[in-house]
Design an enzyme around this catalytic site. Structure first.
Site, PDB file in Angstrom:
ATOM      1  N   THR A  32      -8.283 -12.759  -3.533  1.00  0.00           N
ATOM      2  CA  THR A  32      -7.839 -12.788  -4.917  1.00  0.00           C
ATOM      3  C   THR A  32      -8.869 -13.555  -5.747  1.00  0.00           C
ATOM      4  O   THR A  32      -9.361 -14.584  -5.276  1.00  0.00           O
ATOM      5  CB  THR A  32      -6.483 -13.517  -4.994  1.00  0.00           C
ATOM      6  OG1 THR A  32      -5.581 -12.883  -4.084  1.00  0.00           O
ATOM      7  CG2 THR A  32      -5.912 -13.511  -6.399  1.00  0.00           C
ATOM      8  N   GLU A  65     -15.720 -12.502   4.360  1.00  0.00           N
ATOM      9  CA  GLU A  65     -16.747 -12.344   3.327  1.00  0.00           C
ATOM     10  C   GLU A  65     -18.125 -12.589   3.927  1.00  0.00           C
ATOM     11  O   GLU A  65     -19.113 -11.973   3.523  1.00  0.00           O
ATOM     12  CB  GLU A  65     -16.504 -13.308   2.169  1.00  0.00           C
ATOM     13  CG  GLU A  65     -15.280 -12.973   1.346  1.00  0.00           C
ATOM     14  CD  GLU A  65     -14.020 -13.656   1.852  1.00  0.00           C
ATOM     15  OE1 GLU A  65     -14.055 -14.206   2.984  1.00  0.00           O
ATOM     16  OE2 GLU A  65     -13.008 -13.646   1.140  1.00  0.00           O
ATOM     17  N   ARG A 115     -13.628 -17.607  -9.446  1.00  0.00           N
ATOM     18  CA  ARG A 115     -12.361 -18.289  -9.157  1.00  0.00           C
ATOM     19  C   ARG A 115     -12.625 -19.710  -8.677  1.00  0.00           C
ATOM     20  O   ARG A 115     -13.645 -19.984  -8.047  1.00  0.00           O
ATOM     21  CB  ARG A 115     -11.616 -17.481  -8.083  1.00  0.00           C
ATOM     22  CG  ARG A 115     -10.510 -18.244  -7.412  1.00  0.00           C
ATOM     23  CD  ARG A 115      -9.866 -17.429  -6.297  1.00  0.00           C
ATOM     24  NE  ARG A 115      -9.269 -18.338  -5.325  1.00  0.00           N
ATOM     25  CZ  ARG A 115      -8.646 -17.958  -4.216  1.00  0.00           C
ATOM     26  NH1 ARG A 115      -8.547 -16.674  -3.925  1.00  0.00           N
ATOM     27  NH2 ARG A 115      -8.147 -18.838  -3.391  1.00  0.00           N
ATOM     28  N   ASN A1011      -0.479 -11.457   1.688  1.00  0.00           N
ATOM     29  CA  ASN A1011      -0.517 -12.281   0.483  1.00  0.00           C
ATOM     30  C   ASN A1011      -1.398 -11.695  -0.601  1.00  0.00           C
ATOM     31  O   ASN A1011      -1.143 -11.883  -1.777  1.00  0.00           O
ATOM     32  CB  ASN A1011      -1.004 -13.690   0.840  1.00  0.00           C
ATOM     33  CG  ASN A1011      -0.791 -14.648  -0.291  1.00  0.00           C
ATOM     34  OD1 ASN A1011       0.323 -14.759  -0.817  1.00  0.00           O
ATOM     35  ND2 ASN A1011      -1.827 -15.341  -0.703  1.00  0.00           N
TER      36      ASN A1011
END
Lengths: 1201, 331
Positions: A32, A65, A115, A1011
């Site tokens: 996210t 990642e 983020r 999630n």
């Protein structure tokens, strides 16, 4: 330039749209707020969409990642046009590869929805802390400040990287840009072709590694040459800004949209200038426009290309009149001389003036400040405060804006009433419930207005931190000009409350402008509704002379076949009242949109939505607002009045949506919070709650074990405790033989229950005269609320049963243990939390928990309140979340520290034996600590030890006092989902399992990344549709349990509570008792499976009955007994796998979208099951000797084998 | 031996036709049926209610939990379209037509008026040779009269007949006050055939679970008697062809049904229990019996023991009950 095409999309889709068309290989991993970019690309691949060169990009999900960065590195080295998307911790994991990619001058673009990096807490929201952490990698950094720029800069970055060979990091703020829906102009594929130079693509390919032109790249170098070789890239960095500007200029020729690396806007003779990067630049510009119209000499310099930092262009962009500059950074670098952009600007001014660049004659005052961390609002009021600060003789430096720092006094004050909102902009706010479809309808409204009219449109959506019963607030703007207001609406012309229950909890009229319109969904009629509103709301409506409309949208939706989804009904009312479009035209537009949106789901769905629209307008009424308030309804306090002070004053404010008002001093400085706080937040979510029929109940406690929120509980107690019980409090004689003479009560926490129904579904007892009734039955909550609130309070006052008297291997006894995990914000009917709660009941009072990032860390640790709770002695689970990828190692660290402190304590104890007493020392050191009784005994011995130590005055005694509690067994639990255990954390998990240390791993296996919205993991079963597997997963699920078993000294269990709860219980007890590493893999049904969550436990049974999920326990301790460590607890499959697959939407979707593929994959899934069962049966049947080796086959073993 | 028969205007090689059932869901089975001698196949029913439920369920699953939480605003890929309409069924018709040479009779169970009409048209377009309307309705509303129930059947039939030109059969239940009257009404409304009877699944009680269950109970040979009686009675009184279904498990069962007047005899339970190849045995049994009894064709015996032609017409009427009792008594 051709015809302009407008579209209404969010930032993530805008970037993905461009990136997909310009690349050939895309490596992805969910995080996210960037996951959606990868999801779009995966979906377009499955739909066969092609890039501008005609190929379908290859989109591949990696295990992390870091893995994605490695794949990108390899792919660009091998000559493909390659990109990736990420954010936050994901970007940190890519950094090692980024240095390499840049060092090798390889073109690529990483698109980052910027983020917050987790520090004292995780945050999913936006700021620049992640990209700033990557600023030394050698990547160019290009910043977008709006959805339009995000789409445009994705192309500019791609063209620039190809030309400069400097890899680009293109970033835009997470959520504020990535999730803002905005009307923007689309770049056509032809325009892309005009901007991208195919010759550069060819050059990139020619540099590729290929055995046809072999080279060595990525050598190892020594002190003699590394430095010089590192300096070879300088020319590329020097040229990169020019190249990027030229690309921007070319882009302007093609599209008409012009950008500069440093873009100054405002008064040409500005004296005060604000330097800023990202979406804050838009807000600053709106404010500057407003202030310059009032004659103020202010301006804003937007930084677009942050790296390489073009000093000359920067200083040339500043007006000659500039006297003072404020540089705003959306990041924090504790201990630095200033935040990075500020320091860059200071140094640039120095160097620029030195060189005589630009029009400035002398060094202006320059200050830096921080703003907007973790999507903290950044409004025109704050921009004005920054300019006001610059006007001071001695402007405050290193300031903060947007918060109140009452500790180190960094903050600037601002006037929240200051507004620059245009009169011609319609601003609307909608308060909805997650499940009611409000956000979806608003996104739809934006599309209708954005694409159906000349108006510009913007939508931003705020969610709360709970997954069940969450409130959503939609902020919409519509206006004739592009909308630059990149901040929340606070002065709304229209406010709609879609759920009446929110009125008692939140003051939503405070944002309504005088004379504005308030629309309320309410069951009350126009004559009675006003008196039902809280007085505060009434007073505000009267004072603001508001227009007030109502509709019973819940009834209209239900009668239109929409169930609880009131979205289209409320949407129709909004259009009727807002006046953006003529009413008839608006209604037609909604219906057209319904056909487009739901057409793919069948005519039935379209029709019911259209009926809801038709029924809306005839059921909406205007309410005359009286001159005076009526009645005595008051707002509810956010938390219980009896809550501790910190909960009332800090957490309560957050619960009441007033967290922004809390000053710095309200918070702990190291991220430490008290536990047991959900109990004070009475959310009253359930429309119906279970009611106990004590005469039908068989006291099996299956209802208690499955309850995801610990809101139905049982106690067994001495009858004397019934004294003073409320009249309606129920009890019955306990049916458990060992509890003979005691009373039993099953009690619901009425205000904490989510009404999920799982308990009722689990109840096996039926009323003999009316079998549709069970021993618990759902009944409406409101009439029962007061009565059951008293009963619940009384229930809590009854002492807990002595844990040493409870047989912890029988559900009907074990489930009376107090849960130390209660009332979480997990989804109603969650499949994970029953396991977490079970663990807390069994071991919570001695548990230390490492929780991987994911659902369990969010419902476990997201502010405001936490479900982890202490027992009456103050003992309970201590919990922390480190990262996603390191959870096993984090928990392993707990074990090392505990073991070391225990070892020190034991050593000190031995030394102090003469003073403490040999007998006590011996009994402590030799104590067996497996059962509750044994652990309790050790606690008592350690308490006696501490008493004795008090009497001793020696350094050893003091040291031992501090760590004596480590002599009592501590239970280390490592919790996480399958995304962690199977993918990103697997390497660490594997290492920890191989360590032989006593840790307990609980894998909550939902078979997707739940999630982040259901992306495929290696736990995803074959044929399931998931995000990143839009075409159905072609490969089978990884057998994590089998891999762990190969170590032979790891306890491994595979459980499914809804299939066999006592097997689950046994596994937990055995795993914890096992003195080495243990792993429990728990089948966890999930909302991402597309099932009816209220009967989610049934899926466990079907999964096991079909063989899709196996139940087994592998206990290495059995080897010493000459037994096979593997016990298969599953019977042979009874039903075809197809029956299971067809019972869940994740599989059924494939049948309904790609039936041929589904058929093949379903057949393969059946083969998987058969092969796996055969293998496990074989392994479980092997006769073993006492060393865990297979015995020579005798006649009988040969038969079973 | 000439086993041929005419049904729904189709010239069939034999009267043996597999009726609507799960076997017809697989193309391979349809091919096997043709190989085993089926003269036509009635496909399993397209259930409008099921399609609606599937659409609702998909919509519910896809919207559940969405737009509620910042990190997970959806839980599934944003797929644009699903095969939620009759596409699969229509494709099945087309594929069946391509795969076999025998006529394919589609079967439809609608709910809404629109559904009956729309799906009928699509079934015709997909290439079905005929359509069987699987109308069933269990009236539980105490206010609903028998006439209203009957009108519902008639109006559905009329609506479908208006939009298709392939032959239409109606599969009936035996639960009408006067089946003869109902059959007449359907006949006049344009039914090309009447299929007697639809066998409803009756609920069962699970004693241990205290639950009402729906489990499939395959037909037994005893079930044959009811349709046999009514075909016998209706033969010659309606223009529509009569088809027998329920309890036909042997060649002799089929012969009896043909004798009372059915044009075709439909098989389902027997094929489920004994396999598709059982049809070969049944056909052989029919041929052997016909040869043994020196019949020349099936046509020759069709209707020979109907009420109209049998030696004792009253045997099909109520008096028969008394006679059975009497016989039983004497025995």
């Amino acid at each position: 330039m051709g015809t302009k095409t407008f579209t209404t999309i969010d930032g993530n889709e805008a970037v993905a749209y461009t990136a997909y068309r310009l690349n050939e290989v895309i490596a992805i991993y969910p995080i996210t707020p960037s996951s959606n970019m990868g999801e779009w690309c995966d979906q377009w691949t499955s739909e066969g969409k092609r890039n501008i060169w005609g190929t379908i990009p290859s989109v591949t999900e990696m295990q992390s990642e870091g893995g994605a960065a490695g794949a990108v590195h390899g792919s660009v080295q091998a000559g493909a046009l390659t990109n990736t998307f990420t954010a936050s911790q994901g970007l940190l994991l890519k950094i090692p590869n980024m240095f390499k990619i840049a060092g090798e001058l390889t073109p690529t673009v990483f698109h980052i929805s910027a983020r917050t990096i987790a520090t004292h807490a995780l945050s999913i929201f936006g700021d620049h802390s992640d990209v700033m952490a990557a600023r030394s990698t050698g990547f160019a950094m290009l910043s977008s400040g709006s959805v339009q720029e995000a789409m445009d800069f994705a192309l500019i970055a791609q063209a620039s990287t190809l030309k400069s060979r400097v890899p680009f990091l293109h970033f835009f703020e997470g959520f504020r840009i990535s999730h803002e829906v905005s009307k923007i102009e689309l770049i056509s594929e032809d325009q892309m072709r005009e901007v991208i130079d195919d010759r550069l693509v060819e050059e990139h390919r020619l540099r590729a590694m290929t055995p046809d032109r072999p080279v060595l790249r990525g050598s190892s170098q020594n002190p003699d040459v590394f430095f010089q070789a590192r300096e070879t890239v300088n020319k590329h960095y020097q040229e990169c800004p020019d190249i990027t500007q030229r690309v921007m200029d070319r882009f302007a020729e093609v599209t008409g949209r012009s950008y500069k690396l440093f873009e100054y806007e405002g008064a040409p003779d500005a004296e005060r200038v604000l330097v800023i990067m990202g979406s804050g630049g838009e807000t600053a510009l709106e404010t500057v426009d407003f202030l310059t119209n009032q004659g103020e000499k202010v301006g804003v310099l937007k930084v677009r290309l942050y790296r390489p930092f073009d000093i000359k262009r920067f200083i040339e962009a500043l007006p000659a009149t500039t006297k003072s500059i404020a540089v705003l950074d959306r990041t924090k670098e504790p201990g630095a001389g200033g935040e990075p952009l500020y320091l860059d600007c200071v140094s640039a001014l120095n160097e620029g003036l030195e060189n005589g660049w630009g029009a400035l004659k002398s060094m202006p005052k320059i200050v830096g400040g921080r703003y907007g961390l973790s999507s903290k609002e950044f409004t025109p009021a704050m921009v004005k405060a920054v300019f006001d600060n610059l006007a001071a003789d001695k402007p405050k430096n290193h300031f903060t804006i947007g918060i109140e720092d009452d500790v180190t006094q960094t903050s600037l004050e601002y006037d929240p009433e200051f507004s620059t909102e245009g009169e011609d902009v319609i601003r609307a706010m909608f308060y909805g419930l997650g499940a009611d479809g409000t956000v979806g309808a608003n996104k739809n409204s934006i599309k209708i207005i954005g694409e159906g009219t000349d108006n510009y449109a913007q939508g931003y959506f705020v969610y709360d931190s709970k997954k069940s019963g969450s409130m959503t607030v939609s902020h919409l703007r519509f206006g004739p000009r592009p909308i630059r207001s990149i901040y929340l609406v606070s002065k709304a012309n229209f406010v709609a409350c879609h759920q009446p229950v929110f009125l008692e909890r939140f003051d939503m009229i405070k944002n309504l402008v005088p004379g504005g319109t308030f629309l309320l969904n309410t069951p009350f009629g126009p004559d009675e509704v006003f008196a039902k509103l809280p007085r505060k709301t009434q007073e505000a409506l009267i004072k603001k002379k508001a227009k007030f409309y109502i509709i019973d949208a819940t009834k209209v939706a239900r009668e239109s076949g929409m169930g609880g989804r009131i979205n289209t009904t409320m949407q129709a009312c909004f259009f009727a009242l807002a006046g953006i479009l003529p009413k008839d035209k608006a209604i037609d537009a909604i219906k057209d949109s319904i056909r487009k949106t739901y057409g793919g789901k069948g005519e039935e769905i379209v029709n019911k939505n259209i009926t809801a629209v038709d029924n809306a307008l005839t059921n909406m009424f205007e309410v005359k607002v009286p001159d005076e308030p009526i009645g005595d309804v008051e707002m509810l306090p956010p938390v219980l009045p009896e809550a501790p002070e910190f909960v009332r004053n800090v957490l309560g404010k957050i619960v009441g949506a007033e967290g922004d008002s809390l000053p710095v001093s309200a918070f702990p400085n190291d991220g430490t919070f008290p536990i047991g706080t959900t109990q004070y937040e009475k959310r009253n979510l359930a429309l119906e709650i279970p009611v106990w029929d004590e005469n039908t109940c068989i006291q099996c406690l299956k209802c208690v074990v499955v309850c995801p929120h610990a809101s139905i509980r049982a106690k067994v107690y001495d009858p004397k405790h019934l004294e003073g019980a409320p009249e309606t409090f129920k009890s019955k004689d306990s049916r458990v033989p060992s509890f003979k003479g005691m009373k039993f009560t099953l009690q619901v926490a009425p205000e904490d229950c989510t009404g999920c129904y799982m308990c009722v579904d689990a109840c096996p007892a039926k009323n003999k005269s009316e079998p549709k009734l069970r021993a618990i039955n759902m009944e409406p909550q409101p009439p029962l609320r007061a009565q059951e609130r008293e009963n619940w309070k009384f229930f809590l006052s009854i002492p807990e049963m002595d844990r040493t008297k409870v047989n912890a291997t029988r559900i009907r006894e074990q489930q009376i243990m107090q849960p130390l995990f209660e009332f979480s914000g997990a989804c109603p009917g969650c499949g994970e939390t029953p396991y977490v709660k079970l663990m807390s009941q069994l071991f919570g009072d001695r548990a230390i928990i490492a929780n991987a990032t994911g659902c369990s860390s969010i419902y476990g640790g997201n502010l405001p309140t936490t479900p982890w709770a202490p027992n009456k002695d103050g003992r309970g689970p201590t919990w922390s979340n480190s990262l996603f990828e390191d959870n096993a190692e984090f928990g392993f660290g707990f074990r090392l520290a505990i073991d070391k402190q225990k070892e020190i304590a034991e050593s000190l104890l031995e030394k102090l034996a003469p003073q403490v007493g040999d007998e006590l020392v011996k009994s402590i050191l030799e104590a067996r600590q497996v059962t509750e009784e044994e652990i309790n005994g050790q606690r008592e011995r350690v308490a006696a030890l501490k008493d004795k130590l008090k009497q001793l005055d020696s350094p050893e005694a003091k040291r031992l006092t501090g760590i004596a509690d480590y002599l009592v067994k501590k239970s280390v639990w490592i919790l996480g989902g399958d995304g962690w255990a199977y993918d990103i954390g697997y390497g660490g998990l594997d290492h920890v399992l191989a360590s032989g240390k006593d840790v307990n791993v609980l894998v909550l296996d939902t078979e997707v990344y739940s999630n982040t919205g259901g992306q495929m993991s290696k736990a995803t079963p074959r044929s399931a549709i998931a995000k990143f597997a839009a075409g159905g997963k072609p490969l089978s699920k990884k057998d994590l349990g089998m891999m762990a078993m190969t170590y032979s000294n790891v306890y491994v269990a595979s459980v499914a509570m809804g299939a066999k709860d006592e097997q689950t219980l046994k596994a937990f007890v055995e795993a914890e008792a096992y003195p080495g590493p243990s792993i429990i893999i728990a089948y966890s049904h999930c909302i991402a499976h597309g099932i009816n969550m209220s009967v989610g436990m049934r899926q466990h049974k079907i999964a096991v009955d079909s063989g899709q999920w196996l139940l087994y326990r592998f206990n290495p301790e059995l080897v010493a007994q000459g037994k096979n460590p593997l016990q298969l607890d599953s019977p042979a499959p009874k039903i075809p796998v197809k029956e299971y697959l067809q019972s869940e939407n994740r599989f059924r979707m494939l049948l309904k979208s790609k039936p041929e593929d589904a058929k093949k994959l379903f057949e393969s899934a059946q083969e998987d099951v058969e092969e796996r069962y055969k293998l496990y049966t074989y392994l479980a049947a092997r006769a073993m000797n006492g060393e865990g080796k297979e015995q020579e086959k005798t006649e009988s073993t040969a038969k079973t084998g | 031996m000439d086993l041929s028969t005419n049904y729904l205007g189709l010239k069939l090689r034999t009267p043996l036709v597999p009726s609507a059932g799960p076997l017809c869901e697989e193309l391979d089975n349809i091919k096997k049926m043709e190989d085993a001698g089926a003269s036509a196949v009635v496909l399993h029913s397209l259930f409008e209610e099921q399609l609606s439920l599937e659409a609702y369920e998909l919509d519910r699953s896809l919207t559940q939990g969405t737009e509620s939480f910042a990190e997970a605003q959806t839980y599934f890929p944003e797929m644009q379209s699903f095969r939620l309409g009759p596409e699969d069924y229509l494709e099945h018709i087309s594929k069946a037509k391509e795969s076999v040479g025998i006529p394919i009779i589609a079967s439809l169970n609608g709910v809404s008026d629109g559904g009956w009409i729309d799906y009928s048209k699509k079934i015709q377009e997909a290439g079905a040779d005929a359509l069987e309307l699987n109308i069933y309705y269990i009236p539980t509303d105490m206010e609903m009269t028998g006439e209203q129930v009957e009108d519902k059947y008639i109006s559905i039939l009329k609506a479908v007949k208006e939009v298709v030109n392939i032959p239409v059969a109606v599969k009936l239940s035996p639960f009408f006050s006067n089946i003869a009257n109902m059959a007449g009404k359907l006949d006049r409304a344009g039914a090309n055939a009447l299929v007697l009877f639809n066998r409803f699944y009756q609920p069962e009680i699970n004693l241990e679970e205290l639950e009402v269950e729906h489990n499939v109970l395959l037909s037994t040979p005893q079930a044959r008697r009811l349709p046999m009686r009514w075909i016998a009675i209706l033969y010659g009184k309606v223009e529509a062809d009569l088809a027998a279904t329920s309890g036909i498990h042997t060649g002799k069962d089929a012969l009896k049904m043909l004798m009372v007047g059915s044009k075709v005899t439909m098989l389902c339970s027997v094929l489920l229990k004994q396999g598709i190849d059982k049809m070969k045995e049944i056909e052989t049994e029919i041929v052997e019996w016909l040869e043994e009894h020196e019949y020349e064709s099936v046509e020759q015996l069709q209707g020979s023991l109907s009420q109209k032609k049998c030696p004792e017409p009253s045997a099909y009427e109520r008096a028969q009950y008394m006679k059975i009792l009497k016989t039983f008594h004497i025995a």
